[in-house]
Scaffold this motif. Sequence first.
Motif, PDB file in Angstrom:
ATOM      1  N   ILE A  72      37.578  45.662  40.819  1.00  0.00           N
ATOM      2  CA  ILE A  72      37.576  46.757  39.845  1.00  0.00           C
ATOM      3  C   ILE A  72      38.753  47.709  40.015  1.00  0.00           C
ATOM      4  O   ILE A  72      38.853  48.714  39.305  1.00  0.00           O
ATOM      5  CB  ILE A  72      36.259  47.543  39.888  1.00  0.00           C
ATOM      6  CG1 ILE A  72      36.114  48.327  41.205  1.00  0.00           C
ATOM      7  CG2 ILE A  72      35.067  46.608  39.690  1.00  0.00           C
ATOM      8  CD1 ILE A  72      34.915  49.264  41.226  1.00  0.00           C
ATOM      9  N   ASN A  73      39.660  47.419  40.926  1.00  0.00           N
ATOM     10  CA  ASN A  73      40.739  48.360  41.230  1.00  0.00           C
ATOM     11  C   ASN A  73      41.563  48.744  39.994  1.00  0.00           C
ATOM     12  O   ASN A  73      41.879  49.921  39.786  1.00  0.00           O
ATOM     13  CB  ASN A  73      41.651  47.779  42.310  1.00  0.00           C
ATOM     14  CG  ASN A  73      42.636  48.797  42.853  1.00  0.00           C
ATOM     15  OD1 ASN A  73      42.245  49.875  43.289  1.00  0.00           O
ATOM     16  ND2 ASN A  73      43.913  48.462  42.826  1.00  0.00           N
ATOM     17  N   THR A  74      41.911  47.770  39.170  1.00  0.00           N
ATOM     18  CA  THR A  74      42.723  48.065  37.988  1.00  0.00           C
ATOM     19  C   THR A  74      42.010  49.034  37.057  1.00  0.00           C
ATOM     20  O   THR A  74      42.608  49.996  36.551  1.00  0.00           O
ATOM     21  CB  THR A  74      43.063  46.775  37.230  1.00  0.00           C
ATOM     22  OG1 THR A  74      43.810  45.907  38.091  1.00  0.00           O
ATOM     23  CG2 THR A  74      43.900  47.070  35.998  1.00  0.00           C
ATOM     24  N   GLY A  75      40.733  48.780  36.803  1.00  0.00           N
ATOM     25  CA  GLY A  75      39.989  49.625  35.885  1.00  0.00           C
ATOM     26  C   GLY A  75      39.807  51.045  36.388  1.00  0.00           C
ATOM     27  O   GLY A  75      39.798  51.992  35.600  1.00  0.00           O
ATOM     28  N   VAL A  76      39.679  51.198  37.704  1.00  0.00           N
ATOM     29  CA  VAL A  76      39.517  52.536  38.269  1.00  0.00           C
ATOM     30  C   VAL A  76      40.847  53.288  38.246  1.00  0.00           C
ATOM     31  O   VAL A  76      40.910  54.469  37.900  1.00  0.00           O
ATOM     32  CB  VAL A  76      38.964  52.462  39.705  1.00  0.00           C
ATOM     33  CG1 VAL A  76      38.908  53.851  40.334  1.00  0.00           C
ATOM     34  CG2 VAL A  76      37.575  51.826  39.696  1.00  0.00           C
ATOM     35  N   MET A  77      41.926  52.600  38.594  1.00  0.00           N
ATOM     36  CA  MET A  77      43.230  53.254  38.616  1.00  0.00           C
ATOM     37  C   MET A  77      43.767  53.524  37.215  1.00  0.00           C
ATOM     38  O   MET A  77      44.463  54.523  36.987  1.00  0.00           O
ATOM     39  CB  MET A  77      44.232  52.399  39.412  1.00  0.00           C
ATOM     40  CG  MET A  77      43.952  52.342  40.899  1.00  0.00           C
ATOM     41  SD  MET A  77      45.268  51.524  41.837  1.00  0.00           S
ATOM     42  CE  MET A  77      46.614  52.705  41.668  1.00  0.00           C
ATOM     43  N   TYR A  78      43.442  52.643  36.283  1.00  0.00           N
ATOM     44  CA  TYR A  78      43.960  52.771  34.921  1.00  0.00           C
ATOM     45  C   TYR A  78      42.798  52.661  33.936  1.00  0.00           C
ATOM     46  O   TYR A  78      42.536  51.596  33.371  1.00  0.00           O
ATOM     47  CB  TYR A  78      45.020  51.693  34.662  1.00  0.00           C
ATOM     48  CG  TYR A  78      46.181  51.787  35.621  1.00  0.00           C
ATOM     49  CD1 TYR A  78      47.121  52.806  35.507  1.00  0.00           C
ATOM     50  CD2 TYR A  78      46.306  50.877  36.677  1.00  0.00           C
ATOM     51  CE1 TYR A  78      48.176  52.909  36.404  1.00  0.00           C
ATOM     52  CE2 TYR A  78      47.352  50.983  37.576  1.00  0.00           C
ATOM     53  CZ  TYR A  78      48.287  52.003  37.440  1.00  0.00           C
ATOM     54  OH  TYR A  78      49.324  52.105  38.334  1.00  0.00           O
ATOM     55  N   PRO A  79      42.078  53.751  33.713  1.00  0.00           N
ATOM     56  CA  PRO A  79      40.888  53.710  32.852  1.00  0.00           C
ATOM     57  C   PRO A  79      41.180  53.385  31.394  1.00  0.00           C
ATOM     58  O   PRO A  79      40.264  53.080  30.645  1.00  0.00           O
ATOM     59  CB  PRO A  79      40.296  55.115  32.995  1.00  0.00           C
ATOM     60  CG  PRO A  79      41.414  55.966  33.480  1.00  0.00           C
ATOM     61  CD  PRO A  79      42.275  55.082  34.314  1.00  0.00           C
ATOM     62  N   ASP A  80      42.469  53.417  31.000  1.00  0.00           N
ATOM     63  CA  ASP A  80      42.807  53.047  29.629  1.00  0.00           C
ATOM     64  C   ASP A  80      42.918  51.536  29.448  1.00  0.00           C
ATOM     65  O   ASP A  80      43.165  51.057  28.337  1.00  0.00           O
ATOM     66  CB  ASP A  80      44.117  53.707  29.199  1.00  0.00           C
ATOM     67  CG  ASP A  80      45.279  53.383  30.126  1.00  0.00           C
ATOM     68  OD1 ASP A  80      45.043  53.138  31.329  1.00  0.00           O
ATOM     69  OD2 ASP A  80      46.434  53.391  29.655  1.00  0.00           O
ATOM     70  N   SER A  81      42.731  50.767  30.529  1.00  0.00           N
ATOM     71  CA  SER A  81      42.750  49.312  30.395  1.00  0.00           C
ATOM     72  C   SER A  81      41.548  48.857  29.578  1.00  0.00           C
ATOM     73  O   SER A  81      40.528  49.536  29.517  1.00  0.00           O
ATOM     74  CB  SER A  81      42.744  48.637  31.763  1.00  0.00           C
ATOM     75  OG  SER A  81      41.612  49.016  32.518  1.00  0.00           O
ATOM     76  N   PHE A  82      41.670  47.692  28.942  1.00  0.00           N
ATOM     77  CA  PHE A  82      40.579  47.200  28.094  1.00  0.00           C
ATOM     78  C   PHE A  82      39.496  46.530  28.932  1.00  0.00           C
ATOM     79  O   PHE A  82      38.319  46.847  28.810  1.00  0.00           O
ATOM     80  CB  PHE A  82      41.102  46.213  27.047  1.00  0.00           C
ATOM     81  CG  PHE A  82      40.013  45.662  26.178  1.00  0.00           C
ATOM     82  CD1 PHE A  82      39.381  46.462  25.232  1.00  0.00           C
ATOM     83  CD2 PHE A  82      39.578  44.345  26.301  1.00  0.00           C
ATOM     84  CE1 PHE A  82      38.353  45.980  24.436  1.00  0.00           C
ATOM     85  CE2 PHE A  82      38.555  43.842  25.511  1.00  0.00           C
ATOM     86  CZ  PHE A  82      37.938  44.662  24.576  1.00  0.00           C
ATOM     87  N   VAL A  83      39.887  45.583  29.778  1.00  0.00           N
ATOM     88  CA  VAL A  83      38.913  44.897  30.630  1.00  0.00           C
ATOM     89  C   VAL A  83      38.800  45.618  31.979  1.00  0.00           C
ATOM     90  O   VAL A  83      37.733  46.062  32.369  1.00  0.00           O
ATOM     91  CB  VAL A  83      39.280  43.423  30.829  1.00  0.00           C
ATOM     92  CG1 VAL A  83      38.268  42.741  31.750  1.00  0.00           C
ATOM     93  CG2 VAL A  83      39.323  42.699  29.484  1.00  0.00           C
ATOM     94  N   GLY A  84      39.914  45.692  32.720  1.00  0.00           N
ATOM     95  CA  GLY A  84      39.920  46.493  33.934  1.00  0.00           C
ATOM     96  C   GLY A  84      39.385  45.833  35.180  1.00  0.00           C
ATOM     97  O   GLY A  84      39.094  46.521  36.163  1.00  0.00           O
ATOM     98  N   CYS A  85      39.254  44.518  35.188  1.00  0.00           N
ATOM     99  CA  CYS A  85      38.780  43.852  36.404  1.00  0.00           C
ATOM    100  C   CYS A  85      39.374  42.459  36.487  1.00  0.00           C
ATOM    101  O   CYS A  85      39.805  41.894  35.475  1.00  0.00           O
ATOM    102  CB  CYS A  85      37.256  43.786  36.439  1.00  0.00           C
ATOM    103  SG  CYS A  85      36.511  42.916  35.043  1.00  0.00           S
TER     104      CYS A  85
END
Length: 283
Positions: A72-85
């Motif tokens: 989940i690191n991407t989604g937490v660092m970049y909440p504007d991502s669509f999927v984020g994981c």
Amino acid sequence: MLFGKKPGYDPDYDLKLEESLAENKYPAEKMAAARAAEHTSLCAQVCTPEVWDKYKDVVSSGPAKWTLARAINTGVMYPDSFVGCHAGDRESYDDFKDFFYPVIEKYHTGFSMKEGSPPQGTPSERMDPARITVDLSDSAKGKIASTRIRIARNLSMFPLNPGGSRESREQVAGLMAKVYARIPADSDLAGEFFLHTDISEAKRQELIDDHFLFRGKDRMQAASGYHQYWPHGRGVYLNRAKTFINWVNEGDHLRIISMEMGGDVKAVFERLSAGAKVIEEGV
């Protein structure tokens, strides 16, 4: 040579875990803010405190030894991502199924991970051009400036690239070099494989300027681990006509691309299908 990467820590290339995740703690405030925002990634929608507590100490059974914190690191660092994981290996999907299954079902609306949709035949059989029974009219083709079709493939004997090592990336590239070397010289698919680490700066820039070579440099992908060990194991394969292109370890293990000017969509797909079959058989 860093090939675009800045010396030291570069957020466009280097993996850095968000502070709470680095300590294997649930980022409660950030997740709550993400769920309250106008846009909420699929990661934030699904990774509730209950899901976190269930999987926070689980390690995937595959070669990546993946964790939910990494996922989940991407989604937490970049909440504007669509999927984020991201998954680190194929086993991650089942090892963290109460997280990944709902994410997949939200992304592919109407698809059920319980019921599934078992594929029939091999990948190349499912891409048989003979299954296309209609053609575009000449009028429709005339309105199309260029056609590009691509597919992604990951090789089951390696971890997925977010969870991969320098060695696994180089092994993927080494395997593909052997596959490409076995393509008959008189084949329309025959060409040359260029590794980021082997080509000259002039050739590298030429390939980038011609839009054939990828450069990495993406913060969201970096947060997943995609760009770790840059540029090792990365490269591009081009046939002589530059109508069949493979990106190796850009994100997925393989991005297989067929393209040409004009609107002959069926011809582009036939080339893609033929190339995918050669790779499937070669691997």
